[in-house]
Design an enzyme around this catalytic site. Sequence first.
Site, PDB file in Angstrom:
ATOM      1  N   PRO A  10      95.240   8.952   6.530  1.00 53.55           N
ATOM      2  CA  PRO A  10      95.169   8.875   5.069  1.00 53.55           C
ATOM      3  C   PRO A  10      95.167  10.234   4.379  1.00 53.55           C
ATOM      4  O   PRO A  10      94.588  11.202   4.882  1.00 53.55           O
ATOM      5  CB  PRO A  10      93.830   8.160   4.821  1.00 53.55           C
ATOM      6  CG  PRO A  10      93.039   8.366   6.066  1.00 53.55           C
ATOM      7  CD  PRO A  10      94.044   8.421   7.180  1.00 53.55           C
ATOM      8  N   ASN A  11      95.835  10.252   3.247  1.00 53.86           N
ATOM      9  CA  ASN A  11      95.903  11.418   2.337  1.00 53.86           C
ATOM     10  C   ASN A  11      96.775  12.556   2.849  1.00 53.86           C
ATOM     11  O   ASN A  11      96.999  13.522   2.136  1.00 53.86           O
ATOM     12  CB  ASN A  11      94.489  11.946   1.988  1.00 53.86           C
ATOM     13  CG  ASN A  11      93.654  10.889   1.299  1.00 53.86           C
ATOM     14  OD1 ASN A  11      94.098  10.326   0.306  1.00 53.86           O
ATOM     15  ND2 ASN A  11      92.497  10.581   1.842  1.00 53.86           N
ATOM     16  N   ARG A  18      97.436  18.791  -1.887  1.00 55.77           N
ATOM     17  CA  ARG A  18      96.031  18.445  -1.665  1.00 55.77           C
ATOM     18  C   ARG A  18      95.228  19.649  -1.163  1.00 55.77           C
ATOM     19  O   ARG A  18      95.516  20.161  -0.080  1.00 55.77           O
ATOM     20  CB  ARG A  18      96.021  17.348  -0.597  1.00 55.77           C
ATOM     21  CG  ARG A  18      94.673  16.913  -0.160  1.00 55.77           C
ATOM     22  CD  ARG A  18      94.778  15.979   1.044  1.00 55.77           C
ATOM     23  NE  ARG A  18      93.455  15.590   1.437  1.00 55.77           N
ATOM     24  CZ  ARG A  18      93.101  15.243   2.655  1.00 55.77           C
ATOM     25  NH1 ARG A  18      94.011  15.198   3.620  1.00 55.77           N
ATOM     26  NH2 ARG A  18      91.866  14.917   2.931  1.00 55.77           N
ATOM     27  N   TYR A  23      94.113  22.908   3.425  1.00 59.13           N
ATOM     28  CA  TYR A  23      95.161  22.268   4.219  1.00 59.13           C
ATOM     29  C   TYR A  23      96.512  22.977   4.141  1.00 59.13           C
ATOM     30  O   TYR A  23      97.469  22.520   4.764  1.00 59.13           O
ATOM     31  CB  TYR A  23      95.308  20.803   3.788  1.00 59.13           C
ATOM     32  CG  TYR A  23      94.024  20.012   3.956  1.00 59.13           C
ATOM     33  CD1 TYR A  23      93.399  19.933   5.200  1.00 59.13           C
ATOM     34  CD2 TYR A  23      93.424  19.362   2.879  1.00 59.13           C
ATOM     35  CE1 TYR A  23      92.217  19.223   5.371  1.00 59.13           C
ATOM     36  CE2 TYR A  23      92.243  18.646   3.036  1.00 59.13           C
ATOM     37  CZ  TYR A  23      91.642  18.581   4.279  1.00 59.13           C
ATOM     38  OH  TYR A  23      90.478  17.888   4.450  1.00 59.13           O
ATOM     39  N   ASN A  74      96.827  12.964  13.784  1.00 66.31           N
ATOM     40  CA  ASN A  74      95.818  13.489  12.872  1.00 66.31           C
ATOM     41  C   ASN A  74      95.271  12.275  12.132  1.00 66.31           C
ATOM     42  O   ASN A  74      95.917  11.776  11.202  1.00 66.31           O
ATOM     43  CB  ASN A  74      96.408  14.495  11.889  1.00 66.31           C
ATOM     44  CG  ASN A  74      95.329  15.057  10.966  1.00 66.31           C
ATOM     45  OD1 ASN A  74      94.207  14.556  10.922  1.00 66.31           O
ATOM     46  ND2 ASN A  74      95.679  16.100  10.223  1.00 66.31           N
ATOM     47  N   ALA A  77      90.543  11.291   7.561  1.00 65.57           N
ATOM     48  CA  ALA A  77      89.125  10.912   7.422  1.00 65.57           C
ATOM     49  C   ALA A  77      88.724   9.796   8.386  1.00 65.57           C
ATOM     50  O   ALA A  77      87.539   9.659   8.725  1.00 65.57           O
ATOM     51  CB  ALA A  77      88.854  10.495   5.985  1.00 65.57           C
ATOM     52  N   GLU A  98      94.590  14.979  19.622  1.00 63.37           N
ATOM     53  CA  GLU A  98      94.073  14.871  18.250  1.00 63.37           C
ATOM     54  C   GLU A  98      94.208  16.235  17.577  1.00 63.37           C
ATOM     55  O   GLU A  98      93.798  17.250  18.160  1.00 63.37           O
ATOM     56  CB  GLU A  98      92.598  14.462  18.311  1.00 63.37           C
ATOM     57  CG  GLU A  98      91.920  14.408  16.958  1.00 63.37           C
ATOM     58  CD  GLU A  98      90.422  14.115  17.084  1.00 63.37           C
ATOM     59  OE1 GLU A  98      89.950  13.689  18.154  1.00 63.37           O
ATOM     60  OE2 GLU A  98      89.721  14.356  16.081  1.00 63.37           O
ATOM     61  N   HIS A 100      93.908  18.598  13.808  1.00 63.36           N
ATOM     62  CA  HIS A 100      93.425  18.743  12.437  1.00 63.36           C
ATOM     63  C   HIS A 100      93.883  20.079  11.894  1.00 63.36           C
ATOM     64  O   HIS A 100      93.841  21.090  12.608  1.00 63.36           O
ATOM     65  CB  HIS A 100      91.898  18.673  12.384  1.00 63.36           C
ATOM     66  CG  HIS A 100      91.380  17.363  12.870  1.00 63.36           C
ATOM     67  ND1 HIS A 100      91.353  16.248  12.085  1.00 63.36           N
ATOM     68  CD2 HIS A 100      90.931  16.993  14.090  1.00 63.36           C
ATOM     69  CE1 HIS A 100      90.890  15.230  12.787  1.00 63.36           C
ATOM     70  NE2 HIS A 100      90.629  15.649  14.017  1.00 63.36           N
ATOM     71  N   ARG A 107      83.072  22.861   8.670  1.00 59.45           N
ATOM     72  CA  ARG A 107      82.987  22.075   7.442  1.00 59.45           C
ATOM     73  C   ARG A 107      81.715  21.208   7.432  1.00 59.45           C
ATOM     74  O   ARG A 107      80.818  21.421   8.235  1.00 59.45           O
ATOM     75  CB  ARG A 107      84.272  21.256   7.289  1.00 59.45           C
ATOM     76  CG  ARG A 107      85.517  22.168   7.224  1.00 59.45           C
ATOM     77  CD  ARG A 107      86.780  21.407   6.929  1.00 59.45           C
ATOM     78  NE  ARG A 107      86.707  20.761   5.626  1.00 59.45           N
ATOM     79  CZ  ARG A 107      87.547  19.808   5.222  1.00 59.45           C
ATOM     80  NH1 ARG A 107      88.538  19.422   6.021  1.00 59.45           N
ATOM     81  NH2 ARG A 107      87.403  19.257   4.033  1.00 59.45           N
TER      82      ARG A 107
HETATM   83  C1  DQA Z   1      91.698  16.559   8.474  1.00 57.39           C
HETATM   84  C2  DQA Z   1      90.184  16.754   8.454  1.00 57.39           C
HETATM   85  C3  DQA Z   1      89.489  15.478   7.981  1.00 57.39           C
HETATM   86  O1  DQA Z   1      88.075  15.665   7.967  1.00 57.39           O
HETATM   87  C4  DQA Z   1      89.949  15.124   6.588  1.00 57.39           C
HETATM   88  O2  DQA Z   1      89.349  13.912   6.172  1.00 57.39           O
HETATM   89  C5  DQA Z   1      91.420  15.052   6.480  1.00 57.39           C
HETATM   90  C6  DQA Z   1      92.220  16.096   7.117  1.00 57.39           C
HETATM   91  C7  DQA Z   1      92.438  17.869   8.837  1.00 57.39           C
HETATM   92  O3  DQA Z   1      93.605  17.777   9.221  1.00 57.39           O
HETATM   93  O4  DQA Z   1      91.877  18.954   8.733  1.00 57.39           O
HETATM   94  O5  DQA Z   1      91.981  14.197   5.794  1.00 57.39           O
HETATM   95  O6  DQA Z   1      92.031  15.596   9.463  1.00 57.39           O
END
Ligand code: DQA
Length: 158
Positions: A10-11, A18, A23, A74, A77, A98, A100, A107
């Site tokens: 998501p997002n 964003r 990011y 990835n 959240a 995985e 990020h 964080r």
């Molecule tokens: C994320 C880190 C997550 O905590 C966050 O909710 C994201 C992006 C990252 O790529 O750093 O949406 O996965």
Amino acid sequence: MFRLQVIHGPNLNLLGLREPHLYGTQTLADINAALLHTATALGVSVDFFQSNSEGALVDCIQSTLNQKHGILINPGAYTHTSVALADAIAAVALPVVEVHLSNLYKRESFRHHSYIAPLAIGQISGFGADSYDLGLRALVQYLKKKSGSASPAVGAAR
Ligand code: DQA
């Protein structure tokens, strides 16, 4: 040829807009284009999927069964909340890396826990868009070493 599934949670469709201080400024299309470039150089195929919906992500993970050799994900959240994604990953039993963009451990403490990490070969966190590139290389290296460089049957358990 190894067939890999890249999954963005998501997002991540909003990358570029964003919170660029966290990011970066590359869009998801930029990241996918770079991954395709690396995949071609490594001689593997990649399919891409992004969703903001947990169920759609579960469906995508399930669809890799007997179709793909590994998953680069990835989970956004959902990393920190989703037993359903973890169960889907455990069910397909494929090698998973995985990734990020941000360093989760710098964080908020709620980002320090991942439901996915215990099921993954490993986690790459904090290198911005390069986390994806590094993750893809790590996954391919793992698969090549494991198979003695020939593509194994799809769905081979990790
Ligand atoms: C994320 C880190 C997550 O905590 C966050 O909710 C994201 C992006 C990252 O790529 O750093 O949406 O996965």
